[in-house]
Design a protein around this motif. Structure first.
Motif, PDB file in Angstrom:
ATOM      1  N   ALA A  25       0.860  -1.181   0.000  1.00  0.00           N
ATOM      2  CA  ALA A  25       0.000   0.000   0.000  1.00  0.00           C
ATOM      3  C   ALA A  25       0.895   1.229   0.000  1.00  0.00           C
ATOM      4  O   ALA A  25       2.034   1.177   0.457  1.00  0.00           O
ATOM      5  CB  ALA A  25      -0.905   0.017   1.232  1.00  0.00           C
ATOM      6  N   THR A  26       0.350   2.323  -0.524  1.00  0.00           N
ATOM      7  CA  THR A  26       1.062   3.592  -0.483  1.00  0.00           C
ATOM      8  C   THR A  26       0.245   4.596   0.320  1.00  0.00           C
ATOM      9  O   THR A  26      -0.982   4.515   0.369  1.00  0.00           O
ATOM     10  CB  THR A  26       1.302   4.169  -1.891  1.00  0.00           C
ATOM     11  OG1 THR A  26       0.046   4.531  -2.478  1.00  0.00           O
ATOM     12  CG2 THR A  26       2.025   3.169  -2.784  1.00  0.00           C
ATOM     13  N   GLY A  33      -0.912  10.284  -5.341  1.00  0.00           N
ATOM     14  CA  GLY A  33      -1.288   9.008  -5.952  1.00  0.00           C
ATOM     15  C   GLY A  33      -0.410   8.583  -7.117  1.00  0.00           C
ATOM     16  O   GLY A  33      -0.669   7.548  -7.738  1.00  0.00           O
ATOM     17  N   LEU A  34       0.628   9.338  -7.405  1.00  0.00           N
ATOM     18  CA  LEU A  34       1.485   8.997  -8.546  1.00  0.00           C
ATOM     19  C   LEU A  34       2.249   7.692  -8.352  1.00  0.00           C
ATOM     20  O   LEU A  34       2.512   6.977  -9.322  1.00  0.00           O
ATOM     21  CB  LEU A  34       2.471  10.133  -8.830  1.00  0.00           C
ATOM     22  CG  LEU A  34       1.853  11.450  -9.319  1.00  0.00           C
ATOM     23  CD1 LEU A  34       2.928  12.533  -9.420  1.00  0.00           C
ATOM     24  CD2 LEU A  34       1.160  11.262 -10.657  1.00  0.00           C
ATOM     25  N   VAL A  35       2.591   7.354  -7.123  1.00  0.00           N
ATOM     26  CA  VAL A  35       3.334   6.108  -6.877  1.00  0.00           C
ATOM     27  C   VAL A  35       2.437   4.910  -7.161  1.00  0.00           C
ATOM     28  O   VAL A  35       2.819   4.002  -7.902  1.00  0.00           O
ATOM     29  CB  VAL A  35       3.921   6.052  -5.450  1.00  0.00           C
ATOM     30  CG1 VAL A  35       4.602   4.711  -5.194  1.00  0.00           C
ATOM     31  CG2 VAL A  35       4.893   7.199  -5.231  1.00  0.00           C
ATOM     32  N   VAL A  36       1.256   4.907  -6.584  1.00  0.00           N
ATOM     33  CA  VAL A  36       0.347   3.789  -6.855  1.00  0.00           C
ATOM     34  C   VAL A  36      -0.069   3.789  -8.331  1.00  0.00           C
ATOM     35  O   VAL A  36      -0.262   2.727  -8.926  1.00  0.00           O
ATOM     36  CB  VAL A  36      -0.865   3.780  -5.889  1.00  0.00           C
ATOM     37  CG1 VAL A  36      -1.913   4.809  -6.256  1.00  0.00           C
ATOM     38  CG2 VAL A  36      -1.484   2.390  -5.802  1.00  0.00           C
ATOM     39  N   GLY A  37      -0.145   4.969  -8.934  1.00  0.00           N
ATOM     40  CA  GLY A  37      -0.439   5.047 -10.366  1.00  0.00           C
ATOM     41  C   GLY A  37       0.649   4.405 -11.202  1.00  0.00           C
ATOM     42  O   GLY A  37       0.366   3.716 -12.184  1.00  0.00           O
ATOM     43  N   ARG A  51      -3.795  -1.155  -2.255  1.00  0.00           N
ATOM     44  CA  ARG A  51      -4.452   0.150  -2.295  1.00  0.00           C
ATOM     45  C   ARG A  51      -3.443   1.278  -2.134  1.00  0.00           C
ATOM     46  O   ARG A  51      -2.330   1.082  -1.681  1.00  0.00           O
ATOM     47  CB  ARG A  51      -5.515   0.262  -1.209  1.00  0.00           C
ATOM     48  CG  ARG A  51      -4.954   0.300   0.204  1.00  0.00           C
ATOM     49  CD  ARG A  51      -6.006   0.168   1.262  1.00  0.00           C
ATOM     50  NE  ARG A  51      -6.359  -1.246   1.371  1.00  0.00           N
ATOM     51  CZ  ARG A  51      -7.302  -1.714   2.178  1.00  0.00           C
ATOM     52  NH1 ARG A  51      -7.998  -0.901   2.930  1.00  0.00           N
ATOM     53  NH2 ARG A  51      -7.561  -3.004   2.229  1.00  0.00           N
ATOM     54  N   GLY A  52      -3.929   2.456  -2.510  1.00  0.00           N
ATOM     55  CA  GLY A  52      -3.171   3.678  -2.300  1.00  0.00           C
ATOM     56  C   GLY A  52      -4.025   4.666  -1.533  1.00  0.00           C
ATOM     57  O   GLY A  52      -5.191   4.872  -1.866  1.00  0.00           O
ATOM     58  N   PHE A  53      -3.461   5.241  -0.499  1.00  0.00           N
ATOM     59  CA  PHE A  53      -4.134   6.280   0.273  1.00  0.00           C
ATOM     60  C   PHE A  53      -3.578   7.627  -0.177  1.00  0.00           C
ATOM     61  O   PHE A  53      -2.369   7.858  -0.065  1.00  0.00           O
ATOM     62  CB  PHE A  53      -3.847   6.124   1.773  1.00  0.00           C
ATOM     63  CG  PHE A  53      -4.355   4.851   2.387  1.00  0.00           C
ATOM     64  CD1 PHE A  53      -5.671   4.728   2.799  1.00  0.00           C
ATOM     65  CD2 PHE A  53      -3.494   3.771   2.568  1.00  0.00           C
ATOM     66  CE1 PHE A  53      -6.128   3.556   3.391  1.00  0.00           C
ATOM     67  CE2 PHE A  53      -3.942   2.596   3.157  1.00  0.00           C
ATOM     68  CZ  PHE A  53      -5.263   2.490   3.566  1.00  0.00           C
TER      69      PHE A  53
END
Length: 163
Positions: A25-26, A33-37, A51-53
């Motif tokens: 998760a980030t 959100g660029l990392v999870v993107g 998931r990304g928070f």
């Protein structure tokens, strides 16, 4: 935003997580959100990415991932203490094996002498392991470049935590 370097770093994280049997998760503030993107740009990433928070506001940091109000009050959103709390909070809230957190001043405004534009705090956490912190002072680069470099640092920290 997802250039060849970012894509390769994301692929590396996913490969290492798969090998270690980890999900991730980030918890992102200045990167939004660029990392999870970047991770989800890689086909097949759903077996690793949980998931990304995106916790841009202090309220989101407290409500979504349990960053203590006292931490934010004492140290501010852009601090080692908050980054560590974000990484540990994301790990606990998502129930994953590894997490990364990013909080900083991407600019062009919002900086101060103590916390200038380009200051970014990162933390990674692994279940049953230690939480690691890294501080970068990118300097007065463009907002896009600070965010791009932050994504690369975060992906490197995830790879280190997974490896």
């Amino acid at each position: 935003m997802i250039d060849a370097d970012i894509y390769a770093a994301a692929e590396r994280v996913l490969t290492l997580c798969r090998a270690a049997g980890l999900t991730l998760a980030t918890a992102e503030s200045c990167t939004g959100g660029l990392v999870v993107g970047a991770l989800t740009a890689v086909a097949g990433s759903s077996d690793v990415v949980d998931r990304g928070f995106v916790t841009y506001s202090n309220a989101a940091k407290m409500q979504m991932i349990g960053v203590p109000e006292a931490t934010l009050a004492a140290f501010g959103a852009v601090s080692e203490e908050t980054a560590r709390a974000m990484a540990e909070g994301a790990l606990a809230a998502a129930g994953v094996g590894v997490s990364v957190a990013i909080t900083g001043v991407a600019g062009p405004g919002g900086g101060s002498p103590e916390k200038p534009v380009g200051l970014v705090h990162f933390a990674s956490a692994r279940k049953g392991g230690t939480t690691r912190h890294h501080e970068m002072r990118f300097g007065p680069l463009s907002r896009d470049e600070i965010r791009r470099r932050s994504v690369l640092v975060a992906l490197d920290m995830l790879a280190e935590a997974a490896g």
